[in-house]
Write a protein that holds these residues in place. Structure first.
Motif, mmCIF file in Angstrom:
data_model
loop_
_atom_site.group_PDB
_atom_site.id
_atom_site.type_symbol
_atom_site.label_atom_id
_atom_site.label_comp_id
_atom_site.label_asym_id
_atom_site.label_seq_id
_atom_site.Cartn_x
_atom_site.Cartn_y
_atom_site.Cartn_z
ATOM 1 N N MET A 33 18.660 -3.076 -15.795
ATOM 2 C CA MET A 33 17.955 -3.982 -14.889
ATOM 3 C C MET A 33 17.168 -4.982 -15.715
ATOM 4 N N SER A 34 17.001 -6.146 -15.145
ATOM 5 C CA SER A 34 16.120 -7.121 -15.775
ATOM 6 C C SER A 34 14.679 -6.747 -15.435
ATOM 7 N N ASP A 35 13.733 -7.367 -16.120
ATOM 8 C CA ASP A 35 12.322 -7.093 -15.845
ATOM 9 C C ASP A 35 11.966 -7.455 -14.411
ATOM 10 N N LYS A 36 12.518 -8.553 -13.915
ATOM 11 C CA LYS A 36 12.239 -8.999 -12.557
ATOM 12 C C LYS A 36 12.810 -8.006 -11.538
ATOM 13 N N GLU A 37 14.021 -7.525 -11.769
ATOM 14 C CA GLU A 37 14.631 -6.550 -10.863
ATOM 15 C C GLU A 37 13.840 -5.248 -10.860
ATOM 16 N N TYR A 38 13.393 -4.851 -12.048
ATOM 17 C CA TYR A 38 12.611 -3.624 -12.144
ATOM 18 C C TYR A 38 11.274 -3.765 -11.413
ATOM 19 N N ALA A 39 10.633 -4.904 -11.554
ATOM 20 C CA ALA A 39 9.358 -5.149 -10.866
ATOM 21 C C ALA A 39 9.546 -5.088 -9.351
ATOM 22 N N GLU A 40 10.628 -5.655 -8.847
ATOM 23 C CA GLU A 40 10.913 -5.591 -7.410
ATOM 24 C C GLU A 40 11.177 -4.153 -6.972
ATOM 25 N N TYR A 41 11.914 -3.411 -7.794
ATOM 26 C CA TYR A 41 12.213 -2.009 -7.482
ATOM 27 C C TYR A 41 10.927 -1.188 -7.398
ATOM 28 N N VAL A 42 10.039 -1.384 -8.366
ATOM 29 C CA VAL A 42 8.765 -0.667 -8.375
ATOM 30 C C VAL A 42 7.935 -1.027 -7.150
ATOM 31 N N LYS A 43 7.938 -2.307 -6.790
ATOM 32 C CA LYS A 43 7.169 -2.767 -5.632
ATOM 33 C C LYS A 43 7.645 -2.103 -4.340
ATOM 34 N N THR A 44 8.969 -1.883 -4.217
ATOM 35 C CA THR A 44 9.502 -1.248 -3.008
ATOM 36 C C THR A 44 9.198 0.246 -2.961
ATOM 37 N N LYS A 45 9.055 0.885 -4.125
ATOM 38 C CA LYS A 45 8.828 2.338 -4.174
ATOM 39 C C LYS A 45 7.356 2.730 -4.199
ATOM 40 N N THR A 46 6.473 1.808 -4.570
ATOM 41 C CA THR A 46 5.053 2.102 -4.681
ATOM 42 C C THR A 46 4.396 2.023 -3.304
ATOM 43 N N PRO A 47 3.686 3.102 -2.903
ATOM 44 C CA PRO A 47 3.011 3.046 -1.597
ATOM 45 C C PRO A 47 1.842 2.061 -1.635
ATOM 46 N N ASN A 48 1.566 1.479 -0.481
ATOM 47 C CA ASN A 48 0.439 0.550 -0.375
ATOM 48 C C ASN A 48 -0.864 1.322 -0.535
ATOM 49 N N SER A 49 -1.772 0.762 -1.313
ATOM 50 C CA SER A 49 -3.065 1.386 -1.532
ATOM 51 C C SER A 49 -4.057 0.862 -0.502
ATOM 52 N N LYS A 50 -4.794 1.793 0.071
ATOM 53 C CA LYS A 50 -5.847 1.435 1.017
ATOM 54 C C LYS A 50 -7.172 1.512 0.271
ATOM 55 N N LEU A 51 -7.355 0.593 -0.676
ATOM 56 C CA LEU A 51 -8.472 0.648 -1.606
ATOM 57 C C LEU A 51 -9.824 0.663 -0.891
ATOM 58 N N PHE A 52 -10.026 -0.215 0.061
ATOM 59 C CA PHE A 52 -11.323 -0.311 0.739
ATOM 60 C C PHE A 52 -11.633 0.980 1.484
ATOM 61 N N VAL A 53 -10.662 1.489 2.235
ATOM 62 C CA VAL A 53 -10.869 2.726 2.999
ATOM 63 C C VAL A 53 -11.104 3.895 2.050
ATOM 64 N N ASN A 54 -10.342 3.953 0.952
ATOM 65 C CA ASN A 54 -10.525 5.029 -0.019
ATOM 66 C C ASN A 54 -11.907 4.981 -0.664
ATOM 67 N N CYS A 55 -12.404 3.791 -0.945
ATOM 68 C CA CYS A 55 -13.754 3.650 -1.523
ATOM 69 C C CYS A 55 -14.817 4.122 -0.540
ATOM 70 N N ILE A 56 -14.644 3.776 0.723
ATOM 71 C CA ILE A 56 -15.611 4.215 1.749
ATOM 72 C C ILE A 56 -15.608 5.734 1.860
ATOM 73 N N LYS A 57 -14.407 6.345 1.901
ATOM 74 C CA LYS A 57 -14.318 7.807 1.985
ATOM 75 C C LYS A 57 -14.959 8.465 0.767
ATOM 76 N N ALA A 58 -14.672 7.943 -0.420
ATOM 77 C CA ALA A 58 -15.250 8.510 -1.646
ATOM 78 C C ALA A 58 -16.767 8.402 -1.624
ATOM 79 N N PHE A 59 -17.267 7.257 -1.187
ATOM 80 C CA PHE A 59 -18.715 7.045 -1.115
ATOM 81 C C PHE A 59 -19.363 8.016 -0.132
ATOM 82 N N LEU A 60 -18.760 8.175 1.042
ATOM 83 C CA LEU A 60 -19.354 9.037 2.066
ATOM 84 C C LEU A 60 -19.312 10.511 1.674
ATOM 85 N N ILE A 61 -18.164 10.980 1.205
ATOM 86 C CA ILE A 61 -18.053 12.395 0.832
ATOM 87 C C ILE A 61 -18.903 12.689 -0.407
#
Length: 151
Positions: free
Chosen positions: A10-38
């Motif tokens: 694969m080319s670097d561009k193809e690999y980057a697209e492949y990784v993007k499709t397999k990586t779950p979306n991060s809910k950074l803001f919600v995760n920070c709030i949960k970490a702060f509260l707990i």
């Protein structure tokens, strides 16, 4: 022709697209709030325990030590009952940063190895995380003590 288990070029561009499709979306803001509260709830529990121990007549220093012991015990107990990992799943760093996270990281590998026996399983695995932490903690405190001695 591709053989079994041979990677597809694969080319670097193809690999980057492949990784993007397999990586779950991060809910950074919600995760920070949960970490702060707990994490805040754990610290609030610690403060309540400190006030309780002082109310029962312990000095500030003794009460602080009692709080640390209590939180470490509760963390190890909840890890053994498989409750702490469920809390940590949602709270992330909120459960890892306080002293309870250290107790969990010591107890969890030991519990996973209990099928290997108490000596070679639990006894050996309990130090996989604690060992390096204790070692570097002792070395750092010795260095700090020597610096303090000369200053």
């Amino acid at each position: 022709m591709k053989k079994n288990n041979e990677p597809i070029p694969m080319s670097d561009k193809e690999y980057a697209e492949y990784v993007k499709t397999k990586t779950p979306n991060s809910k950074l803001f919600v995760n920070c709030i949960k970490a702060f509260l707990i994490g805040g709830l754990i610290c609030t529990l610690g403060q309540c325990l400190l006030n309780l121990y002082k109310y029962f007549g312990l000095s500030e220093d003794d009460a602080a030590i009692a709080v640390t012991i209590t939180l470490v015990f509760l963390s190890a107990l909840l890890t053994g009952l498989d409750i702490y990992p469920k809390i940590a799943k949602h709270a992330g760093a909120g459960t890892l940063v306080p002293v309870t996270g250290f107790a969990n990281s010591v107890a969890a590998p030991a519990l996973e190895a209990k099928t290997e026996g108490y000596i070679l399983g639990v006894g050996a695995k309990v130090f996989t995380i604690a060992g390096p932490v204790i070692l570097f903690g002792v070395i750092a405190s010795m260095i700090a003590g020597i610096i303090y001695l000369f200053i």
